[in-house]
Design a protein around this motif. Structure first.
Motif, PDB file in Angstrom:
ATOM      1  N   VAL A  75       0.840  -1.201   0.000  1.00  0.00           N
ATOM      2  CA  VAL A  75       0.000   0.000   0.000  1.00  0.00           C
ATOM      3  C   VAL A  75       0.876   1.252   0.000  1.00  0.00           C
ATOM      4  O   VAL A  75       0.500   2.280  -0.559  1.00  0.00           O
ATOM      5  N   LEU A  76       2.046   1.158   0.574  1.00  0.00           N
ATOM      6  CA  LEU A  76       2.960   2.301   0.581  1.00  0.00           C
ATOM      7  C   LEU A  76       3.368   2.702  -0.836  1.00  0.00           C
ATOM      8  O   LEU A  76       3.619   3.876  -1.107  1.00  0.00           O
ATOM      9  N   PHE A  77       3.398   1.753  -1.763  1.00  0.00           N
ATOM     10  CA  PHE A  77       3.742   2.066  -3.151  1.00  0.00           C
ATOM     11  C   PHE A  77       2.674   2.922  -3.831  1.00  0.00           C
ATOM     12  O   PHE A  77       2.933   3.517  -4.880  1.00  0.00           O
ATOM     13  N   LEU A  78       1.491   2.978  -3.276  1.00  0.00           N
ATOM     14  CA  LEU A  78       0.427   3.795  -3.866  1.00  0.00           C
ATOM     15  C   LEU A  78       0.646   5.284  -3.617  1.00  0.00           C
ATOM     16  O   LEU A  78       0.170   6.116  -4.389  1.00  0.00           O
ATOM     17  N   MET A  83       0.270  11.073  -5.268  1.00  0.00           N
ATOM     18  CA  MET A  83       0.705  12.460  -5.188  1.00  0.00           C
ATOM     19  C   MET A  83       0.900  13.089  -6.566  1.00  0.00           C
ATOM     20  O   MET A  83       0.748  14.294  -6.735  1.00  0.00           O
ATOM     21  N   ASN A  84       1.225  12.297  -7.563  1.00  0.00           N
ATOM     22  CA  ASN A  84       1.495  12.807  -8.910  1.00  0.00           C
ATOM     23  C   ASN A  84       0.549  12.216  -9.948  1.00  0.00           C
ATOM     24  O   ASN A  84       0.922  12.046 -11.102  1.00  0.00           O
ATOM     25  N   LEU A  85      -0.670  11.928  -9.552  1.00  0.00           N
ATOM     26  CA  LEU A  85      -1.596  11.245 -10.454  1.00  0.00           C
ATOM     27  C   LEU A  85      -1.935  12.094 -11.669  1.00  0.00           C
ATOM     28  O   LEU A  85      -2.051  11.581 -12.780  1.00  0.00           O
ATOM     29  N   THR A  90      -4.150   8.982 -17.142  1.00  0.00           N
ATOM     30  CA  THR A  90      -5.127   7.902 -17.049  1.00  0.00           C
ATOM     31  C   THR A  90      -4.455   6.530 -16.967  1.00  0.00           C
ATOM     32  O   THR A  90      -4.953   5.634 -16.288  1.00  0.00           O
ATOM     33  N   PHE A  91      -3.335   6.368 -17.647  1.00  0.00           N
ATOM     34  CA  PHE A  91      -2.647   5.076 -17.628  1.00  0.00           C
ATOM     35  C   PHE A  91      -2.272   4.680 -16.200  1.00  0.00           C
ATOM     36  O   PHE A  91      -2.450   3.524 -15.795  1.00  0.00           O
TER      37      PHE A  91
END
Length: 119
Positions: A75-78, A83-85, A90-91
């Motif tokens: 979950v930490l990888f999310l 933060m930079n979505l 969209t990818f």
């Protein structure tokens, strides 16, 4: 070349010097007390420990701990993507959605196998 590393080197040297200085001051100025048995006894959370030193934890304790660390790190990888979505587009949203679905499937698998049951 050295100028780029100079602030880091100065920071490390000063940090080490402060640590050594505090240790020396503690040895010279600190209160010296005689060791007593009660200071050597195990103590946790305000209650003296009555558990033997050879107390063994069950395998379920380690299994749940490993699963917690595994899911926690995944979950930490999310966080960086969240933060930079907008920059990723969209990818990245689709990839993260697939990641979360797979994570949820893994959690359901572990749950159905009984790995989260405390025995």
């Amino acid at each position: 070349m050295l100028r780029g590393y100079l602030p880091a080197i100065v920071f490390l040297v000063l940090g080490g010097a402060v640590g050594v200085l505090f240790s020396v001051l503690n040895t010279l100025v600190g209160v010296k007390s005689k060791p007593i048995q009660s200071k050597n006894d195990p103590y946790e959370c305000g209650i003296p420990s009555e558990i033997q030193s050879r107390f063994r934890f069950g395998i379920s304790f380690y299994l749940i701990a490993m699963l917690f660390i595994l899911f926690d790190i995944e979950v930490l990888f999310l966080y960086p993507v969240a933060m930079n979505l907008r920059e990723y587009g969209t990818f990245a949203l689709i990839e993260i959605s697939v990641f979360v679905v797979l994570l949820f499937v893994a959690f359901i698998y572990v749950w159905r196998r009984g790995a989260l049951e405390w025995r």
